[in-house]
Scaffold this motif. Structure first.
Motif, PDB file in Angstrom:
ATOM      1  N   THR A  39       0.828  -1.204   0.000  1.00 50.75           N
ATOM      2  CA  THR A  39       0.000   0.000   0.000  1.00 50.75           C
ATOM      3  C   THR A  39       0.863   1.255   0.000  1.00 50.75           C
ATOM      4  OG1 THR A  39      -1.693   1.241   1.217  1.00 50.75           O
ATOM      5  CG2 THR A  39      -0.207  -0.107   2.548  1.00 50.75           C
ATOM      6  N   GLY A  40       0.321   2.334  -0.578  1.00 49.26           N
ATOM      7  CA  GLY A  40       1.021   3.617  -0.552  1.00 49.26           C
ATOM      8  C   GLY A  40       0.537   4.493   0.585  1.00 49.26           C
ATOM      9  N   THR A  41      -0.373   3.954   1.388  1.00 45.25           N
ATOM     10  CA  THR A  41      -0.991   4.755   2.454  1.00 45.25           C
ATOM     11  C   THR A  41      -0.640   4.166   3.828  1.00 45.25           C
ATOM     12  OG1 THR A  41      -2.811   5.130   0.915  1.00 45.25           O
ATOM     13  CG2 THR A  41      -3.192   5.771   3.200  1.00 45.25           C
ATOM     14  N   PRO A  42       0.321   4.793   4.558  1.00 50.45           N
ATOM     15  CA  PRO A  42       0.768   4.242   5.852  1.00 50.45           C
ATOM     16  C   PRO A  42      -0.381   3.992   6.841  1.00 50.45           C
ATOM     17  CG  PRO A  42       2.246   5.993   5.140  1.00 50.45           C
ATOM     18  CD  PRO A  42       1.100   5.978   4.168  1.00 50.45           C
ATOM     19  N   ALA A  43      -1.400   4.848   6.847  1.00 49.20           N
ATOM     20  CA  ALA A  43      -2.507   4.657   7.799  1.00 49.20           C
ATOM     21  C   ALA A  43      -3.248   3.344   7.514  1.00 49.20           C
ATOM     22  CB  ALA A  43      -3.476   5.836   7.731  1.00 49.20           C
ATOM     23  N   LYS A  44      -3.377   2.997   6.227  1.00 47.82           N
ATOM     24  CA  LYS A  44      -4.039   1.729   5.883  1.00 47.82           C
ATOM     25  C   LYS A  44      -3.171   0.560   6.344  1.00 47.82           C
ATOM     26  CE  LYS A  44      -6.314   3.371   1.635  1.00 47.82           C
ATOM     27  NZ  LYS A  44      -6.324   3.228   0.172  1.00 47.82           N
ATOM     28  N   ALA A  45      -1.861   0.701   6.209  1.00 47.97           N
ATOM     29  CA  ALA A  45      -0.957  -0.377   6.648  1.00 47.97           C
ATOM     30  C   ALA A  45      -1.198  -0.671   8.125  1.00 47.97           C
ATOM     31  CB  ALA A  45       0.497   0.022   6.395  1.00 47.97           C
ATOM     32  N   GLN A  46      -1.323   0.373   8.927  1.00 45.21           N
ATOM     33  CA  GLN A  46      -1.550   0.188  10.368  1.00 45.21           C
ATOM     34  C   GLN A  46      -2.898  -0.475  10.638  1.00 45.21           C
ATOM     35  OE1 GLN A  46       0.785   0.393  12.680  1.00 45.21           O
ATOM     36  NE2 GLN A  46       2.071   0.878  10.913  1.00 45.21           N
ATOM     37  N   GLN A  47      -3.947   0.013   9.940  1.00 47.53           N
ATOM     38  CA  GLN A  47      -5.295  -0.562  10.143  1.00 47.53           C
ATOM     39  C   GLN A  47      -5.331  -2.031   9.758  1.00 47.53           C
ATOM     40  OE1 GLN A  47      -7.667   1.919   7.597  1.00 47.53           O
ATOM     41  NE2 GLN A  47      -7.436   3.702   8.932  1.00 47.53           N
ATOM     42  N   TRP A  48      -4.790  -2.351   8.603  1.00 44.54           N
ATOM     43  CA  TRP A  48      -4.837  -3.738   8.110  1.00 44.54           C
ATOM     44  C   TRP A  48      -3.985  -4.653   8.980  1.00 44.54           C
ATOM     45  CZ3 TRP A  48      -6.563  -5.935   3.126  1.00 44.54           C
ATOM     46  CH2 TRP A  48      -7.484  -5.101   2.471  1.00 44.54           C
TER      47      TRP A  48
END
Ligand code: NDP
Length: 332
Positions: A39-48
């Motif tokens: 992913t290019g979105t760090p916040a999504k990395a944390q959520q997932w």
């Protein structure tokens, strides 16, 4: 290494389809599981990471993605990005030695599709396109009628797939990202005609239009296209980001078949002129697709929808755009 029983999948691009459909389906699969993300979105990395209990070493961004080559947890890379990015990520995944699943439309051009197929062949990995409907027994019933010529030859088809997209600033409205309704919903209308005949079209005439020129500045909102098939069958197809419609009607020499919807996630259903109902139960289309494609990899058997099948559609899509530009019928 001993043969794995479950393959690890990394999803690339955590947008709507990955989030709402593929990740939940990967909780239901028997032959694979969600092993990683790109992913290019760090916040999504944390959520997932929290939601799916992912290891840090299995989380990548678009810059460090190629290091996935050294990760034995990842067997398959599933590219769920805007279409203009499919080629780059399929080729990078193949070079990393991973099998590849790629969402539809395969890519914006025939040249892209051919390069993707070659990269996977050169690196001895499999390439499957996310044509979930071809795994659905309701669509397979339509294909079987064609194969067995149950009602004789196909004479005329009407195939439609569209929905009202209220978004105003999405990649689907941008040419550079592979937008336009033809690649998006249009491939379902096209698949309806191709699968119902079991043939490849030999010519097409098409017309693009829009009712919202302020939003659809670069790409078409609606495409209507007519296909000629070698047997003499003809198809009138419609696809739109402005109209909710989803059905297939096939008129044969000695009967008819109707399906509505024809490309829904669940509940594709219909009937035939002899009273046969098309209404097979299916628990989760994406889970079935994922498991069947993983079995093909585990057993080294043929995929239901390999890269070549994605290419067949894009060949027609390219001809459709040529027809729009010239205003004339185009041979395929
Ligand atoms: P979204 O716009 O919802 O998500 C795309 C994701 O790609 C983004 O969230 C982002 O993820 C990543 N991305 C990277 N670069 C860009 C960029 N420049 N612009 C936009 N997104 C970018 O798209 P969808 O999930 O709806 O579609 C993705 C693919 O899946 C398409 O090929 C589409 O046709 C296909 N699809 C297939 C369906 C099917 O039924 N088979 C249904 C829906 C879609 P991140 O933030 O993680 O980097």
């Amino acid at each position: 290494a001993p043969k794995k029983e479950k393959l690890g999948i990394a999803l690339v691009g955590l947008g709507y389809y990955s989030t709402d459909l593929l990740a939940p389906a990967l909780q239901m699969t028997e032959k694979c599981y969600l092993a990683g993300i790109v992913t290019g979105t760090p916040a999504k990395a944390q959520q997932w990471k929290a939601k799916y209990n992912l290891a840090d070493k299995n989380i990548y961004n678009y810059q460090n993605f190629d290091q996935i080559a050294n990760n034995p947890d990842i067997d398959i890379v599933y590219v769920v990005l805007p279409p203009s990015m499919h080629r780059e990520y399929v080729v990078r995944a193949a070079k990393a030695g991973k099998h590849v699943f790629c969402e539809k439309p395969m890519a914006p051009s025939v040249a892209d599709c051919e390069a993707m197929i070659k990269a996977c062949a050169d690196n001895k990995v499999k390439l499957a396109i996310g044509y979930r409907c071809q795994h659905d027994p309701n669509i397979q019933a339509v294909m079987k009628v064609a194969k067995e010529q149950k009602f004789g030859k196909v004479k005329m088809i009407n195939s439609a797939a569209g929905y009202f997209d209220a978004r105003t600033d999405h990649w689907k409205q941008k040419k550079a990202l592979g937008g336009g309704v033809m690649g998006d919903m249009g491939v379902y209308a096209l698949q309806g005609a191709r699968l119902a005949t079991g043939e490849e079209p030999i010519s097409v005439i098409a017309q693009a239009s829009t009712t919202r020129p302020d939003i659809y500045k670069e790409v078409e909102e609606t495409m209507m296209f007519m296909l000629d098939f070698p047997s003499g069958a003809r198809a009138a197809c419609q696809t739109s980001f402005g109209i909710n419609m989803n059905y297939l009607q096939v008129n044969y020499e000695k009967g008819w078949l109707k399906l509505e919807p024809q490309s829904g996630y669940l509940g594709n259903k219909g009937s035939m002129s002899d009273g046969t109902k098309i209404d097979f139960p299916i628990k989760n289309q994406q889970a079935k697709q994922l498991d069947e494609d993983c079995l093909a990899i585990l057993n080294n058997t043929a995929l239901i929808a390999p890269g070549e099948e994605g290419l067949r559609d894009i060949r027609v899509v390219e001809a459709i755009y040529k027809s729009v530009a010239s205003g004339k019928s185009v041979k395929i």
